[in-house]
Design a protein around this motif. Sequence first.
Motif, mmCIF file in Angstrom:
data_model
loop_
_atom_site.group_PDB
_atom_site.id
_atom_site.type_symbol
_atom_site.label_atom_id
_atom_site.label_comp_id
_atom_site.label_asym_id
_atom_site.label_seq_id
_atom_site.Cartn_x
_atom_site.Cartn_y
_atom_site.Cartn_z
ATOM 1 N N GLU A 167 0.829 -1.208 0.000
ATOM 2 C CA GLU A 167 0.000 0.000 0.000
ATOM 3 C C GLU A 167 0.860 1.254 0.000
ATOM 4 O O GLU A 167 0.514 2.249 -0.641
ATOM 5 N N VAL A 168 1.985 1.245 0.709
ATOM 6 C CA VAL A 168 2.918 2.371 0.667
ATOM 7 C C VAL A 168 3.409 2.578 -0.762
ATOM 8 O O VAL A 168 3.419 3.702 -1.280
ATOM 9 N N MET A 169 3.798 1.490 -1.421
ATOM 10 C CA MET A 169 4.300 1.583 -2.788
ATOM 11 C C MET A 169 3.231 2.122 -3.738
ATOM 12 O O MET A 169 3.533 2.933 -4.623
ATOM 13 N N VAL A 170 2.001 1.699 -3.553
ATOM 14 C CA VAL A 170 0.903 2.192 -4.388
ATOM 15 C C VAL A 170 0.732 3.696 -4.191
ATOM 16 O O VAL A 170 0.646 4.451 -5.166
ATOM 17 N N ARG A 171 0.681 4.140 -2.930
ATOM 18 C CA ARG A 171 0.506 5.572 -2.663
ATOM 19 C C ARG A 171 1.642 6.383 -3.286
ATOM 20 O O ARG A 171 1.411 7.426 -3.888
ATOM 21 N N LEU A 172 2.874 5.910 -3.140
ATOM 22 C CA LEU A 172 4.010 6.625 -3.723
ATOM 23 C C LEU A 172 3.894 6.675 -5.243
ATOM 24 O O LEU A 172 4.094 7.721 -5.852
ATOM 25 N N SER A 173 3.541 5.553 -5.847
ATOM 26 C CA SER A 173 3.457 5.506 -7.314
ATOM 27 C C SER A 173 2.358 6.427 -7.831
ATOM 28 O O SER A 173 2.477 6.988 -8.917
ATOM 29 N N GLU A 174 1.304 6.586 -7.078
ATOM 30 C CA GLU A 174 0.200 7.461 -7.483
ATOM 31 C C GLU A 174 0.529 8.942 -7.292
ATOM 32 O O GLU A 174 -0.243 9.805 -7.709
ATOM 33 N N ASN A 175 1.660 9.217 -6.653
ATOM 34 C CA ASN A 175 2.083 10.598 -6.394
ATOM 35 C C ASN A 175 3.469 10.855 -6.991
ATOM 36 O O ASN A 175 4.374 11.338 -6.307
ATOM 37 N N ASP A 176 3.626 10.474 -8.242
ATOM 38 C CA ASP A 176 4.887 10.669 -8.972
ATOM 39 C C ASP A 176 6.073 10.023 -8.275
ATOM 40 O O ASP A 176 7.198 10.493 -8.396
ATOM 41 N N GLY A 177 5.823 8.967 -7.512
ATOM 42 C CA GLY A 177 6.889 8.182 -6.905
ATOM 43 C C GLY A 177 7.408 8.688 -5.583
ATOM 44 O O GLY A 177 8.288 8.052 -4.998
ATOM 45 N N ALA A 178 6.890 9.804 -5.076
ATOM 46 C CA ALA A 178 7.418 10.353 -3.822
ATOM 47 C C ALA A 178 6.346 11.134 -3.076
ATOM 48 O O ALA A 178 5.475 11.756 -3.680
ATOM 49 N N MET A 179 6.445 11.082 -1.744
ATOM 50 C CA MET A 179 5.535 11.847 -0.886
ATOM 51 C C MET A 179 6.257 12.212 0.398
ATOM 52 O O MET A 179 7.129 11.459 0.864
ATOM 53 N N ARG A 180 5.849 13.321 0.972
ATOM 54 C CA ARG A 180 6.343 13.658 2.312
ATOM 55 C C ARG A 180 5.866 12.570 3.261
ATOM 56 O O ARG A 180 4.777 12.031 3.113
ATOM 57 N N MET A 181 6.694 12.261 4.236
ATOM 58 C CA MET A 181 6.381 11.180 5.176
ATOM 59 C C MET A 181 5.056 11.428 5.898
ATOM 60 O O MET A 181 4.250 10.513 6.036
ATOM 61 N N ALA A 182 4.818 12.648 6.340
ATOM 62 C CA ALA A 182 3.572 12.963 7.056
ATOM 63 C C ALA A 182 2.363 12.770 6.151
ATOM 64 O O ALA A 182 1.340 12.224 6.575
ATOM 65 N N GLN A 183 2.473 13.205 4.911
ATOM 66 C CA GLN A 183 1.376 13.055 3.950
ATOM 67 C C GLN A 183 1.133 11.571 3.671
ATOM 68 O O GLN A 183 -0.019 11.130 3.572
ATOM 69 N N LEU A 184 2.195 10.796 3.546
ATOM 70 C CA LEU A 184 2.074 9.357 3.323
ATOM 71 C C LEU A 184 1.369 8.689 4.495
ATOM 72 O O LEU A 184 0.447 7.893 4.307
ATOM 73 N N ALA A 185 1.771 9.028 5.706
ATOM 74 C CA ALA A 185 1.128 8.464 6.901
ATOM 75 C C ALA A 185 -0.363 8.793 6.910
ATOM 76 O O ALA A 185 -1.201 7.919 7.152
ATOM 77 N N ASP A 186 -0.693 10.045 6.623
ATOM 78 C CA ASP A 186 -2.103 10.452 6.606
ATOM 79 C C ASP A 186 -2.894 9.705 5.542
ATOM 80 O O ASP A 186 -4.041 9.309 5.772
ATOM 81 N N SER A 187 -2.298 9.501 4.371
ATOM 82 C CA SER A 187 -3.021 8.841 3.279
ATOM 83 C C SER A 187 -3.336 7.385 3.593
ATOM 84 O O SER A 187 -4.243 6.806 3.012
ATOM 85 N N LEU A 188 -2.576 6.801 4.516
ATOM 86 C CA LEU A 188 -2.781 5.407 4.908
ATOM 87 C C LEU A 188 -3.460 5.276 6.266
ATOM 88 O O LEU A 188 -3.701 4.163 6.732
ATOM 89 N N ALA A 189 -3.754 6.401 6.911
ATOM 90 C CA ALA A 189 -4.307 6.426 8.274
ATOM 91 C C ALA A 189 -3.383 5.681 9.233
ATOM 92 O O ALA A 189 -3.826 4.948 10.111
ATOM 93 N N HIS A 190 -2.064 5.875 9.047
ATOM 94 C CA HIS A 190 -1.055 5.295 9.938
ATOM 95 C C HIS A 190 -0.475 6.398 10.811
ATOM 96 O O HIS A 190 -0.452 7.565 10.418
ATOM 97 N N SER A 191 0.038 6.004 11.953
ATOM 98 C CA SER A 191 0.741 6.965 12.791
ATOM 99 C C SER A 191 2.074 7.310 12.141
ATOM 100 O O SER A 191 2.582 6.573 11.283
ATOM 101 N N ARG A 192 2.650 8.430 12.562
ATOM 102 C CA ARG A 192 3.959 8.826 12.025
ATOM 103 C C ARG A 192 5.011 7.773 12.370
ATOM 104 O O ARG A 192 5.850 7.432 11.538
ATOM 105 N N SER A 193 4.960 7.241 13.581
ATOM 106 C CA SER A 193 5.969 6.245 13.969
ATOM 107 C C SER A 193 5.791 4.949 13.185
ATOM 108 O O SER A 193 6.784 4.324 12.783
ATOM 109 N N ARG A 194 4.569 4.562 12.927
ATOM 110 C CA ARG A 194 4.338 3.329 12.152
ATOM 111 C C ARG A 194 4.876 3.472 10.728
ATOM 112 O O ARG A 194 5.525 2.561 10.210
#
Length: 152
Positions: free
Chosen positions: A39-66
């Motif tokens: 799911e992380v790889m999918v989110r990154l690929s849908e965002n030109d291959g890169a995302m800020r860590m906080a934005q990635l966590a939010d998009s997956l409903a994960h905590s920052r530490s997770r």
Amino acid sequence: MNEEQQRSWRALMMGMTLLNDRLDADLRAGFDLSLPEYEVMVRLSENDGAMRMAQLADSLAHSRSRITHTITRMERAGLVERRSSTDDGRGRVAALSDRGFELLREAAPIHVKGVRDYLIDLVGEDDFAALGRVMNTVSDQLVGDRPSIEMR
């Protein structure tokens, strides 16, 4: 809850657990990849291959530490890399590596087949659409409830 609501609730919980376990097992067996990593790889690929860590966590409903732990594992496997944000230089960005893109291309057909076999093809279009509407309503209601997610 009344009996019917209780049965539906338990069916949802059992079904989601079994579905996630099966999808995860398919990815681990074929690609040594977990469902959350996929799911992380999918989110990154849908965002030109890169995302800020906080934005990635939010998009997956994960905590920052997770998400930090997940990215650390994926970085060790050569699937992603972390770098400073080009926007402000302070934030950290997770970027899919060439190896990560390739693994995603290989794993995606297996994952999509699993989703079809284990869910979509088992229910009618109307039921599947209703499921989507229900879960969107739940997500919309709970997305602002970030403190409970952060406490995981």
